[in-house]
Design an enzyme around this catalytic site. Sequence first.
Site, PDB file in Angstrom:
ATOM      1  N   THR A  50      20.433  66.269   2.195  1.00  0.00           N
ATOM      2  CA  THR A  50      20.920  64.962   2.647  1.00  0.00           C
ATOM      3  C   THR A  50      19.700  64.057   2.798  1.00  0.00           C
ATOM      4  O   THR A  50      18.602  64.539   3.093  1.00  0.00           O
ATOM      5  CB  THR A  50      21.650  65.054   4.000  1.00  0.00           C
ATOM      6  OG1 THR A  50      20.725  65.514   4.976  1.00  0.00           O
ATOM      7  CG2 THR A  50      22.820  65.990   3.926  1.00  0.00           C
ATOM      8  N   TRP A  80      32.369  52.078  23.879  1.00  0.00           N
ATOM      9  CA  TRP A  80      31.766  51.972  22.557  1.00  0.00           C
ATOM     10  C   TRP A  80      32.240  50.738  21.804  1.00  0.00           C
ATOM     11  O   TRP A  80      33.427  50.420  21.800  1.00  0.00           O
ATOM     12  CB  TRP A  80      32.117  53.221  21.726  1.00  0.00           C
ATOM     13  CG  TRP A  80      31.419  54.463  22.162  1.00  0.00           C
ATOM     14  CD1 TRP A  80      30.676  54.623  23.300  1.00  0.00           C
ATOM     15  CD2 TRP A  80      31.421  55.725  21.500  1.00  0.00           C
ATOM     16  NE1 TRP A  80      30.211  55.907  23.373  1.00  0.00           N
ATOM     17  CE2 TRP A  80      30.646  56.609  22.295  1.00  0.00           C
ATOM     18  CE3 TRP A  80      31.978  56.183  20.311  1.00  0.00           C
ATOM     19  CZ2 TRP A  80      30.440  57.942  21.931  1.00  0.00           C
ATOM     20  CZ3 TRP A  80      31.782  57.510  19.947  1.00  0.00           C
ATOM     21  CH2 TRP A  80      31.006  58.373  20.747  1.00  0.00           C
ATOM     22  N   LYS A 119      26.711  51.002  22.838  1.00  0.00           N
ATOM     23  CA  LYS A 119      27.313  51.508  24.073  1.00  0.00           C
ATOM     24  C   LYS A 119      27.137  50.488  25.184  1.00  0.00           C
ATOM     25  O   LYS A 119      26.070  50.345  25.756  1.00  0.00           O
ATOM     26  CB  LYS A 119      26.694  52.856  24.444  1.00  0.00           C
ATOM     27  CG  LYS A 119      27.087  53.926  23.451  1.00  0.00           C
ATOM     28  CD  LYS A 119      26.522  55.288  23.762  1.00  0.00           C
ATOM     29  CE  LYS A 119      27.070  56.277  22.737  1.00  0.00           C
ATOM     30  NZ  LYS A 119      26.332  57.505  22.646  1.00  0.00           N
ATOM     31  N   GLU A 161      27.446  67.534   3.122  1.00  0.00           N
ATOM     32  CA  GLU A 161      27.752  68.755   3.884  1.00  0.00           C
ATOM     33  C   GLU A 161      29.177  69.241   3.666  1.00  0.00           C
ATOM     34  O   GLU A 161      29.536  70.345   4.077  1.00  0.00           O
ATOM     35  CB  GLU A 161      27.576  68.489   5.396  1.00  0.00           C
ATOM     36  CG  GLU A 161      26.161  68.293   5.858  1.00  0.00           C
ATOM     37  CD  GLU A 161      25.674  66.849   5.746  1.00  0.00           C
ATOM     38  OE1 GLU A 161      26.213  66.096   4.920  1.00  0.00           O
ATOM     39  OE2 GLU A 161      24.749  66.491   6.479  1.00  0.00           O
TER      40      GLU A 161
HETATM   41  P1  ADP Z   1      23.642  59.905   1.615  1.00  0.00           P
HETATM   42  O1  ADP Z   1      23.081  59.341   2.907  1.00  0.00           O
HETATM   43  O2  ADP Z   1      22.679  60.602   0.747  1.00  0.00           O
HETATM   44  O3  ADP Z   1      24.541  58.902   0.907  1.00  0.00           O
HETATM   45  P2  ADP Z   1      26.061  61.353   1.988  1.00  0.00           P
HETATM   46  O4  ADP Z   1      26.544  60.931   0.669  1.00  0.00           O
HETATM   47  O5  ADP Z   1      26.304  62.747   2.406  1.00  0.00           O
HETATM   48  O6  ADP Z   1      24.537  61.106   2.106  1.00  0.00           O
HETATM   49  O7  ADP Z   1      26.575  60.331   3.056  1.00  0.00           O
HETATM   50  C1  ADP Z   1      27.615  60.655   3.887  1.00  0.00           C
HETATM   51  C2  ADP Z   1      27.896  59.507   4.804  1.00  0.00           C
HETATM   52  O8  ADP Z   1      28.250  58.340   4.065  1.00  0.00           O
HETATM   53  C3  ADP Z   1      29.075  59.753   5.720  1.00  0.00           C
HETATM   54  O9  ADP Z   1      28.728  60.515   6.841  1.00  0.00           O
HETATM   55  C4  ADP Z   1      29.506  58.344   6.064  1.00  0.00           C
HETATM   56  O10 ADP Z   1      28.733  57.805   7.117  1.00  0.00           O
HETATM   57  C5  ADP Z   1      29.196  57.581   4.801  1.00  0.00           C
HETATM   58  N1  ADP Z   1      30.424  57.410   4.009  1.00  0.00           N
HETATM   59  C6  ADP Z   1      30.841  58.153   2.963  1.00  0.00           C
HETATM   60  N2  ADP Z   1      31.997  57.677   2.471  1.00  0.00           N
HETATM   61  C7  ADP Z   1      32.333  56.603   3.228  1.00  0.00           C
HETATM   62  C8  ADP Z   1      33.421  55.662   3.224  1.00  0.00           C
HETATM   63  N3  ADP Z   1      34.407  55.721   2.337  1.00  0.00           N
HETATM   64  N4  ADP Z   1      33.411  54.699   4.169  1.00  0.00           N
HETATM   65  C9  ADP Z   1      32.430  54.606   5.080  1.00  0.00           C
HETATM   66  N5  ADP Z   1      31.380  55.448   5.124  1.00  0.00           N
HETATM   67  C10 ADP Z   1      31.331  56.430   4.215  1.00  0.00           C
END
Ligand code: ADP
Length: 545
Positions: free
Chosen positions: A185, A444, A439, A330
């Site tokens: 990640t 929140w 916060k 993940e």
């Molecule tokens: P990277 O930071 O490399 O892009 P990921 O692809 O695993 O890593 O990112 C996952 C994160 O992206 C999620 O935890 C979320 O915060 C965000 N995310 C993914 N899809 C969406 C979505 N459809 N809407 C809002 N946030 C999203």
Amino acid sequence: MLGLMQEWPLLCHKILDHAALQHPHREVVSRSVEGPIVRTNYAELRKRALKVAQRLERDGFKVGDRIATLAWNSARHMEAWYGIMGMGGVYHTLNPRLFPEQLAWIMNHAQDQALFVDLTFLPLVEKIAPQVPSLRQIIVLTDSAHLPPSGLASFVAYEDWLAEADGDYAWKQLDEHAAAGMCYTSGTTGDPKGVVYSHRSNVLHAMIAVMPDAMGVSVRDVVLPVVPMFHANAWGLAQSAPMVGAKLVMPGGKMDGASIYELLDTERITFTAAVPTVWLMLLQHLEETGKKLPHLNRVVIGGSACPRTVTEKFERNYGVEVVHAWGMTEMSPLGTLCTIKPEYQDLEGAERLNLQQKQGYTPFGVEMKVTDDDDNELPWDGRTFGRLKVRGPAVSASYYGGASAEQFDADGWFDTGDVAHVDEHGYMQITDRSKDVIKSGGEWISSIELENLAVGHPDVQEAAAIGVKHSRWDERPLLVVVPKQGRNPDKADLLALFDGKVAKWWVPDDVVFVDEIPHTATGKIQKSVLRERLKDYRLPTDSSA
Ligand code: ADP
């Protein structure tokens, strides 16, 4: 009493065996890095993947070795994946958009032994390779005619390397829990964390993904994964498409509107998937040229929140169904998809678009809950938001090397770091990242909701809402705004945007104008940097500051 059914381990190469047997002539088309469109099929792809496995083994690579790939989506990249997994190796996708130091760190952490790399990234590899002592072999995904000279040691053209194997190889018989792949990640804070997929989790994830109310991919589809294989496994499509025998089209490195349109048109793509930025480019291209999308049925959009206008334009102007999806590296990565349940099928116009702003509901194989900070489960009422936690057979149980163990609890729940609410029909909507939520007085405030409203102002280019110290409320929202070029928005005018749209106590206490907002290598707003820059900011509402 035990069931009396067969042991049939869920191994990734069985997907390719099946595709080659049932759908041998189904095409796999690639826009090659060298330029031309190249065609192969599942039978050929399997033959060459067997050669990859055989050749890796002959070169001394062993079960469990991490073999990195730094490549665009192509048939060669897929052959490498299946070959690596089929000899018991662990493919490790590297994101070329990271900085060289980050890539070297990740490769050293994973102890990568070999690297398959596209020509595009050779200059990058020349910088990184000397810093990664575990690296024994670099295989450039091209033929000798296109191979440039290089000072790198153990450097070979893929086609020459492959030609030395005859493909007379039997896939390794592995435990289905054996590692199949790795992906780090991006780590907006702290070091990147390694996610390790198993054969079993990849196969189950592919089965989950193809279900009709998930991605809904079938043998009659022509699938274009624009989302790269290095971005969370191309959302499983390099496994889902061969699993059902769908024709696969790989876009290589060209993701601009015109190039994507060309493939959609000439290959008659019916299904595609990518992050919102790609679709903004395509829609702009369509608007400039007046072109249409007669073949495309469905587009899956995720990675970050899908803007309302993207959904609206695809569905109204081009007749393409949008499926908003949420997931994480993940989670292999699919978590939820916003397809329409009967409970919502009568929604039209703005109401339907409101629903599609949600990230959707979980398919079988993903469990989710929303909790407060003390792990008490919150109601599914579409309003009460809290920490989003998940579990399932394709969700990480821990990170490589045991990093960040506090994200996993004893009951198997993984804290996603996202903040969300879920409505009475099970539809989840992300409201924030937990580290970005504001916060105020113990309650929140969703920074994303404030930002979405702020970018609705005609003079605003980009906006970020962050929590700033406040003596009475602990934190209060501050809006950071990049105005559009030549525009000079008024503070009071901007704050008036929030009237009646959010609770009074959510309205930001102040606005600051900046020339630029910092971003991470994956294009997300770096709020940690903004918070640091503005940590001494005095809010006008804070009398004792
Ligand atoms: P990277 O930071 O490399 O892009 P990921 O692809 O695993 O890593 O990112 C996952 C994160 O992206 C999620 O935890 C979320 O915060 C965000 N995310 C993914 N899809 C969406 C979505 N459809 N809407 C809002 N946030 C999203």
